[in-house]
Design an enzyme around this catalytic site. Structure first.
Site, PDB file in Angstrom:
ATOM      1  CD  GLU A   1       7.481  30.270   5.618  1.00 53.70           C
ATOM      2  OE1 GLU A   1       8.507  30.669   5.049  1.00 53.70           O
ATOM      3  OE2 GLU A   1       6.643  29.509   5.071  1.00 53.70           O
TER       4      GLU A   1
ATOM      5  NE  ARG B   1       9.909  32.939   3.761  1.00 45.72           N
ATOM      6  CZ  ARG B   1       8.980  33.165   2.863  1.00 45.72           C
ATOM      7  NH1 ARG B   1       8.908  34.309   2.244  1.00 45.72           N
ATOM      8  NH2 ARG B   1       8.074  32.241   2.580  1.00 45.72           N
TER       9      ARG B   1
ATOM     10  CG  ASP C   1       8.031  21.117   0.884  1.00 51.52           C
ATOM     11  OD1 ASP C   1       7.937  21.108   2.127  1.00 51.52           O
ATOM     12  OD2 ASP C   1       7.819  22.146   0.209  1.00 51.52           O
TER      13      ASP C   1
ATOM     14  CD  GLU D   1       9.595  25.677  -4.843  1.00 50.55           C
ATOM     15  OE1 GLU D   1       8.985  26.246  -5.775  1.00 50.55           O
ATOM     16  OE2 GLU D   1       9.561  26.087  -3.672  1.00 50.55           O
TER      17      GLU D   1
HETATM   18  C1  DMJ Z   1      10.326  29.058   0.192  1.00 51.03           C
HETATM   19  O1  DMJ Z   1      10.044  29.778   1.326  1.00 51.03           O
HETATM   20  C2  DMJ Z   1      11.122  27.835   0.499  1.00 51.03           C
HETATM   21  O2  DMJ Z   1      11.717  27.366  -0.662  1.00 51.03           O
HETATM   22  C3  DMJ Z   1      10.303  26.757   1.115  1.00 51.03           C
HETATM   23  O3  DMJ Z   1      11.036  25.587   1.288  1.00 51.03           O
HETATM   24  C4  DMJ Z   1       9.121  26.444   0.241  1.00 51.03           C
HETATM   25  N1  DMJ Z   1       8.381  27.619  -0.088  1.00 51.03           N
HETATM   26  C5  DMJ Z   1       9.064  28.781  -0.553  1.00 51.03           C
HETATM   27  C6  DMJ Z   1       9.315  28.839  -2.024  1.00 51.03           C
HETATM   28  O4  DMJ Z   1       8.396  28.278  -2.821  1.00 51.03           O
END
Ligand code: DMJ
Length: 671
Positions: free
Chosen positions: A302, A306, A435, A571
């Site tokens: 994270e 970010r 994912d 998404e």
């Molecule tokens: C974000 O932090 C990123 O896109 C991550 O890959 C998946 N979760 C969240 C958004 O849904």
């Protein structure tokens, strides 16, 4: 002296006699034989004075030198012309075993032992050709940086301009890369892999102060996005400034890492939306208040996507070295995560103490987490010239590439940090915990200039695995969806997170992969849209279950009570953006517009900010959760703004690749 005078030969005087041809013929009759002509020339030569002979000899010598010089200068262009025509005749070889729509854009086949070891960091490349220089409105203009001219940065107070000589100037223009919203990215900064980077601190990008061209007009829908952003920012500024997340209903904030997560995630969005005042204010906070020397545990994934991702992309867009300095700092502090027996990183790092650990209940890490930090660490290596960041994350990819436990390219969700093996085998999803593994296979391949064949192979294999095991069609609308597989049993469950996939597939097709991927992308984005459209609020829940059999009065999408929340996730909007960019089909913009309006209707908090909601099925009471996730500003609104734009140079997808948190990073070798 007298002796010398006696010894010197008597001075000879010559009389020049010119014989006309007639006279010569008259004297000896017509004789054109070679011997006669030679004799006659020699006789004439002998009849010349020494001075005359010297002059003639000098003229011959001079002409000979001129001849040699002009030959060498003409030979070069001829040589390069010949080389070029030979190059033109060469054909691009195909990658065996991969079905590719446009093999010309792919790298040449490599030997079987080709692996991540052939990553660009270890194989220096020539600097790429500069991308197309766009002429256009100032705020989007791509301009020629002039390396030899020290340009004023956004924060310079004095400007020193030395005009380079013309030829030099032209050469620099040739090598120009990107100026965007006033920021200039130096060529070597935007395209070179780490290995070829000189080992000295990266210079900040330069900014040309005067941007004289017209700005790109912002359309009505983009204006609505700007308005939404400002509203969200107002809430954050009023009640959560410098904290991680806004709690818009209670007019307070929540802390996750205590690092101003929303502010950092939103920096490049503000830049893209042209919100200069807000950007400057946020920059001040980064300069004065963002401190990483804190005794806090952060999640490696994270904070990488970010914070590190946000700082790196803001550095690229703004050219402001402050952001690179901060990126280096956090990047270094995250490195202890890789000190594990298997080199598969721990999930958590204490960035103040320099210690790392797995979650309390397990020594496993999540597969998506350890394989979705590569774009950022690789870019940090390229910018700093320090390959330790890239080495650490490449090692993870190399290792995962060789692991058993995959199912036709599909990976399990967990990996053990001691053994380095997958755990909890047999469960396969494109949703949570797996994912972005798939997303980063493709995106790393693109970032590195489409050279790292193992990444491409793993990606292609995985998409085949998706087709074989996870694709199904719902009833009654026959929507194509991606379900899950648990120990051989198919489940018609699909997370909203999976909606990144149509965009990724479309990006792959745009980069020369099979057109089948684009077809699948088109089918899946329709499904993702229906996950919004078939719901009472017009907003998607976190998870849906698709009906495999038609039942009277039932739609395709079913929602379980535990899954009916919406966290303002990006998404679907992200994929709509890619689909619109690559097809130009306006329906994708219209779908995004509907979604924005529904966010405004059900999640906007009048006093500032937007909130996650608990129940997308209840328009009269969607049950606000009192939290605005940082990705709403970092991703959702950014992708909305880009979706509504008709300017392909507004983050050109042949020059930038978005990380999984929507932070654009430069492609090292742009198409
Ligand atoms: C974000 O932090 C990123 O896109 C991550 O890959 C998946 N979760 C969240 C958004 O849904």
């Amino acid at each position: 002296a007298a002796a010398a005078a006696a010894a010197s030969p008597p001075r000879r005087d010559f009389i020049s006699v010119t014989l006309s041809p007639e006279e010569a013929v008259g004297a000896g009759g017509y004789n054109n034989s070679k011997a006669w002509r030679r004799r006659s020339c020699w006789r004439k030569w002998k009849q010349l004075s020494r001075l005359q002979r010297s002059v003639i000899l000098f003229l011959f010598a001079f002409l000979a030198v001129c001849g040699v010089i002009s030959y060498t200068s003409m030979a070069e262009p001829w040589k390069s012309l010949t080389d070029k025509s030979l190059d033109d005749q060469r054909t691009e070889p195909e990658i065996p075993g991969l079905k590719l729509a446009n093999p010309a854009v792919l790298p040449a086949p490599q030997k079987a032992d080709t692996n991540l070891g052939d990553d660009p960091a270890l194989s220096p490349q020539k600097p790429p050709k500069p991308p197309h220089v766009r002429r256009g409105p100032s705020n989007l203009q791509i301009k020629a940086p002039r390396k030899d001219v020290r340009l004023k940065t956004r924060h310079d107070t004095s400007r020193v301009v030395e005009e380079p000589v013309q030829a030099d100037k032209e050469e620099k223009t040739e090598k120009s890369i990107i100026s965007w919203r006033g920021a200039v990215i130096e060529p070597d900064q935007s395209t070179e892999p780490p290995s070829s980077k000189i080992k000295e601190p990266e210079k900040p990008s330069s900014v040309e102060a005067e941007d004289q061209k017209e700005p790109v007009p912002i359309n009505e829908r983009q204006t609505a996005v700007i308005e939404a952003f400002r509203h969200a920012w107002k809430g954050y500024k009023d009640f959560a400034w410098g904290h991680d997340e806004l709690k818009p209903l209670s007019k307070s904030y929540s802390e996750w890492f205590g690092l101003g997560l929303t502010l950092i995630d939103a920096l490049d969005t503000m830049w893209i939306l042209g919100l200069k005042e807000e950007f400057e204010e946020a920059r001040k906070w980064v300069a004065n208040d963002l401190v990483f020397d804190k005794n806090v545990d952060v999640n490696l994934f994270e904070s990488t996507i970010r914070i590190l991702g946000g700082l790196l992309s803001t550095y690229h867009l703004s050219g402001d070295s402050l952001f690179l300095e901060k990126a280096k700092d956090i990047g270094n502090r995250l490195m202890p995560a890789f000190k594990t027996p298997s080199k598969i990183p721990y999930s958590d790092v204490n960035i103040g103490r320099g210690t790392a650990h797995p979650p309390r209940w397990t020594s496993d890490s999540t597969v998506a987490e350890v394989t979705s930090i590569q774009l950022e660490f690789r870019e940090l290596s390229r910018l700093t010239g320090d390959d330790k960041f890239q080495k650490a994350v490449d090692e993870v990819m190399k290792h995962v590439h060789t692991l058993s436990g995959k199912n036709d390219g599909l990976v399990p969700m967990f990996i053990n940090t001691n053994s380095g093996q997958f755990t909890h085998l047999g469960v396969y999803t494109l949703g949570a915990r797996a994912d972005s593994y798939y997303e980063y296979l493709l995106k790393q391949w693109i970032q590195g200039g489409k050279k790292e064949n193992e990444l491409l192979e793993d990606y292609m294999r995985a998409i085949e695995g998706v087709k074989k095991h996870l694709l199904q069609r719902s009833q009654p609308k026959k929507l194509t969806f991606v379900g899950e597989l648990a120990h051989g049993h198919f489940s018609a469950k699909m997370d909203h997170l999976v909606c990144f996939l149509p965009g990724t597939l479309a990006l792959g097709a745009h980069n020369g992969l099979t057109a089948d991927h684009m077809k699948l992308a088109e089918a899946l984005i329709e499904t993702c849209y229906q996950m919004y459209a078939q719901v009472e609020t017009g907003l998607s829940p976190e998870i849906v279950h698709f009906n495999l059999h038609a039942q009277k009065g039932h739609k395709d999408v079913e929602i379980k009570p535990a899954d009916r929340h919406n966290l303002l996730r990006p998404e679907t909007v992200e994929s709509l953006f890619y689909m619109y960019r690559f097809t130009g089909d306006k329906k994708y913009q219209d779908w995004g517009w509907e979604i924005l309006q529904n966010f405004n209707k059900y999640t906007r908090v009048p006093t500032g900010g937007y909130t996650s909601i608990n129940n997308v099925q209840n328009p009269s009471n969607p049950e606000p959760r009192d939290k605005m996730e940082s990705f709403f500003l970092g991703e959702t609104l950014k992708y909305m703004f880009l979706l509504f734009s008709d300017d392909i140079d507004l983050i050109n997808l042949d020059k930038y690749v978005f990380n999984t948190e929507a932070h654009p990073l430069p492609i090292w070798v742009p198409a």
